[in-house]
Design an enzyme around this catalytic site. Structure first.
Site, mmCIF file in Angstrom:
data_model
loop_
_atom_site.group_PDB
_atom_site.id
_atom_site.type_symbol
_atom_site.label_atom_id
_atom_site.label_comp_id
_atom_site.label_asym_id
_atom_site.label_seq_id
_atom_site.Cartn_x
_atom_site.Cartn_y
_atom_site.Cartn_z
ATOM 1 N N ILE A 16 0.826 -1.202 0.000
ATOM 2 C CA ILE A 16 0.000 0.000 0.000
ATOM 3 C C ILE A 16 0.864 1.257 0.000
ATOM 4 O O ILE A 16 0.626 2.200 -0.737
ATOM 5 C CB ILE A 16 -0.950 0.020 1.211
ATOM 6 C CG1 ILE A 16 -1.906 -1.175 1.159
ATOM 7 C CG2 ILE A 16 -1.739 1.319 1.278
ATOM 8 C CD1 ILE A 16 -2.806 -1.286 2.375
ATOM 9 N N PHE A 17 1.898 1.253 0.832
ATOM 10 C CA PHE A 17 2.758 2.431 0.963
ATOM 11 C C PHE A 17 4.163 1.983 1.318
ATOM 12 O O PHE A 17 4.359 1.152 2.206
ATOM 13 C CB PHE A 17 2.230 3.374 2.044
ATOM 14 C CG PHE A 17 3.135 4.531 2.354
ATOM 15 C CD1 PHE A 17 3.239 5.608 1.493
ATOM 16 C CD2 PHE A 17 3.902 4.538 3.513
ATOM 17 C CE1 PHE A 17 4.091 6.674 1.770
ATOM 18 C CE2 PHE A 17 4.747 5.596 3.805
ATOM 19 C CZ PHE A 17 4.836 6.670 2.925
ATOM 20 N N ARG A 39 -6.117 -7.668 6.805
ATOM 21 C CA ARG A 39 -5.438 -6.990 7.911
ATOM 22 C C ARG A 39 -4.510 -5.927 7.319
ATOM 23 O O ARG A 39 -3.714 -6.231 6.423
ATOM 24 C CB ARG A 39 -4.616 -7.970 8.750
ATOM 25 C CG ARG A 39 -5.435 -9.041 9.459
ATOM 26 C CD ARG A 39 -6.177 -8.458 10.649
ATOM 27 N NE ARG A 39 -6.898 -9.484 11.395
ATOM 28 C CZ ARG A 39 -8.196 -9.743 11.261
ATOM 29 N NH1 ARG A 39 -8.917 -9.048 10.382
ATOM 30 N NH2 ARG A 39 -8.777 -10.673 11.985
ATOM 31 N N GLU A 40 -4.603 -4.695 7.792
ATOM 32 C CA GLU A 40 -3.680 -3.637 7.370
ATOM 33 C C GLU A 40 -2.520 -3.619 8.361
ATOM 34 O O GLU A 40 -2.717 -3.384 9.559
ATOM 35 C CB GLU A 40 -4.399 -2.290 7.319
ATOM 36 C CG GLU A 40 -5.440 -2.230 6.210
ATOM 37 C CD GLU A 40 -6.181 -0.912 6.156
ATOM 38 O OE1 GLU A 40 -5.974 -0.078 7.068
ATOM 39 O OE2 GLU A 40 -6.971 -0.713 5.215
ATOM 40 N N ARG A 66 6.810 16.183 19.144
ATOM 41 C CA ARG A 66 6.346 15.111 18.256
ATOM 42 C C ARG A 66 5.145 15.641 17.480
ATOM 43 O O ARG A 66 4.053 15.816 18.030
ATOM 44 C CB ARG A 66 5.950 13.880 19.082
ATOM 45 C CG ARG A 66 7.124 13.207 19.799
ATOM 46 C CD ARG A 66 8.146 12.669 18.823
ATOM 47 N NE ARG A 66 9.055 11.699 19.429
ATOM 48 C CZ ARG A 66 10.050 11.111 18.798
ATOM 49 N NH1 ARG A 66 10.293 11.425 17.516
ATOM 50 N NH2 ARG A 66 10.826 10.236 19.411
ATOM 51 N N GLU A 95 22.607 5.289 19.632
ATOM 52 C CA GLU A 95 21.614 6.318 19.907
ATOM 53 C C GLU A 95 21.902 7.049 21.216
ATOM 54 O O GLU A 95 21.683 8.258 21.319
ATOM 55 C CB GLU A 95 20.216 5.702 19.933
ATOM 56 C CG GLU A 95 19.735 5.178 18.591
ATOM 57 C CD GLU A 95 19.648 6.272 17.528
ATOM 58 O OE1 GLU A 95 19.384 7.434 17.895
ATOM 59 O OE2 GLU A 95 19.836 5.957 16.343
ATOM 60 N N GLU A 99 22.426 11.069 20.880
ATOM 61 C CA GLU A 99 21.419 11.975 21.451
ATOM 62 C C GLU A 99 21.880 12.643 22.742
ATOM 63 O O GLU A 99 21.439 13.755 23.039
ATOM 64 C CB GLU A 99 20.118 11.212 21.695
ATOM 65 C CG GLU A 99 19.441 10.763 20.411
ATOM 66 C CD GLU A 99 18.023 10.293 20.632
ATOM 67 O OE1 GLU A 99 17.561 10.240 21.798
ATOM 68 O OE2 GLU A 99 17.346 9.976 19.622
ATOM 69 N N PRO A 117 0.914 -4.105 18.710
ATOM 70 C CA PRO A 117 0.809 -5.378 17.986
ATOM 71 C C PRO A 117 -0.505 -5.567 17.245
ATOM 72 O O PRO A 117 -0.628 -6.499 16.449
ATOM 73 C CB PRO A 117 0.969 -6.425 19.102
ATOM 74 C CG PRO A 117 0.552 -5.721 20.356
ATOM 75 C CD PRO A 117 0.993 -4.302 20.171
ATOM 76 N N GLY A 118 -1.474 -4.690 17.465
ATOM 77 C CA GLY A 118 -2.729 -4.817 16.742
ATOM 78 C C GLY A 118 -2.593 -4.551 15.253
ATOM 79 O O GLY A 118 -3.376 -5.069 14.448
ATOM 80 N N GLU A 122 6.469 -3.380 14.954
ATOM 81 C CA GLU A 122 7.608 -2.723 15.605
ATOM 82 C C GLU A 122 7.892 -3.338 16.968
ATOM 83 O O GLU A 122 6.993 -3.566 17.779
ATOM 84 C CB GLU A 122 7.347 -1.228 15.788
ATOM 85 C CG GLU A 122 8.520 -0.510 16.448
ATOM 86 C CD GLU A 122 8.211 0.927 16.818
ATOM 87 O OE1 GLU A 122 9.150 1.733 16.878
ATOM 88 O OE2 GLU A 122 7.035 1.237 17.057
ATOM 89 N N GLU A 141 20.869 16.015 11.690
ATOM 90 C CA GLU A 141 20.572 17.375 11.264
ATOM 91 C C GLU A 141 19.114 17.762 11.486
ATOM 92 O O GLU A 141 18.807 18.939 11.710
ATOM 93 C CB GLU A 141 20.920 17.541 9.777
ATOM 94 C CG GLU A 141 22.412 17.494 9.485
ATOM 95 C CD GLU A 141 22.707 17.731 8.017
ATOM 96 O OE1 GLU A 141 21.737 17.888 7.242
ATOM 97 O OE2 GLU A 141 23.899 17.778 7.651
ATOM 98 N N GLU A 143 17.160 16.671 13.915
ATOM 99 C CA GLU A 143 16.763 16.443 15.307
ATOM 100 C C GLU A 143 16.952 17.722 16.113
ATOM 101 O O GLU A 143 18.046 18.293 16.154
ATOM 102 C CB GLU A 143 17.594 15.320 15.945
ATOM 103 C CG GLU A 143 17.159 13.929 15.576
ATOM 104 C CD GLU A 143 17.916 12.869 16.365
ATOM 105 O OE1 GLU A 143 17.256 11.963 16.908
ATOM 106 O OE2 GLU A 143 19.142 12.942 16.432
#
Length: 208
Positions: A16-17, A39-40, A66, A95, A99, A117-118, A122, A141, A143
């Site tokens: 899809i993407f 399921r997407e 965010r 990281e 950071e 998980p639905g 990830e 750059e 961040e």
């Protein structure tokens, strides 16, 4: 009810993407009763996050905006894996340094968190990092963030009263406090006992 009576079986998928960070697919799965359903699914390479706690019991957090939720958040340092299959432990070390500029002598895997998980695969490996030393911070750059240091107990209180809303941060802070308190209460306590057997062997390590 047995696991097999709950299991959905992957049959096929269509793209899809295809983005820089995520990929979205529509899957067809077979339900336990033999019927099919769509399921997407959002595919993500995974990430690592770190709870860095110094010898005084302070944790270093990242404060950033965010845009997806239009909110400035307090989070533990984190970032996505550079490539599928990258060792999360190496990502965590990278990281933390990028950071915060911090290096850690001791590392402890706390858990591997399935974030949503639905609909998304990830997983974030969350580590406790101690015996810290300060080095140079070098963020990406794009961040823009501030570092905030506070007592770990204060950070946990912010989680409990709803001030901190980022999922990985809440899980990491609460688990880190539990591990460190248990270690302080019993010198014989071994934090390695809570390591997850499903974690890659190279991620289940203590040391530089």
């Amino acid at each position: 009810m047995q696991e097999q009576q709950l299991k959905e079986t992957y049959l096929s998928s269509e793209e899809i993407f295809d983005g820089k960070i995520i990929h979205v697919q529509r899957w067809q799965v077979m339900l336990p009763d033999g019927k099919t359903a769509p399921r997407e699914i959002v595919l993500h390479p995974g990430a690592a996050a770190v709870v860095p706690v110094d010898e005084d019991g302070n944790v270093t957090l990242v404060r950033q905006h965010r845009v997806a939720i239009d909110k400035t958040t307090y989070e533990i340092p984190a970032g996505k894996l550079d490539a599928k299959g990258e060792d999360p432990f190496l990502c965590a070390k990278r990281e933390l340094e990028e950071e915060t500029g911090l290096h850690a002598e001791n590392w402890q895997l706390l858990t591997t968190l399935a974030t949503t998980p639905g609909f998304c695969n990830e997983r974030i490996a969350i580590y406790l990092a101690t015996s810290l030393s300060q080095h140079e911070q070098h963020t990406d750059e794009d961040e823009f963030l501030n570092l905030v240091k506070m007592p770990l107990q204060e950070a946990v209180a912010h989680c409990m009263n709803g001030d901190f809303t980022d999922g990985k941060t809440i899980v990491g802070l609460l688990m880190a406090e539990r591990v460190l308190n248990a270690h302080a209460a019993s010198p014989l306590f071994d934090p390695a006992n809570i390591q997850r057997a499903s974690a890659p062997a190279s991620s289940r390590c203590t040391g530089k």
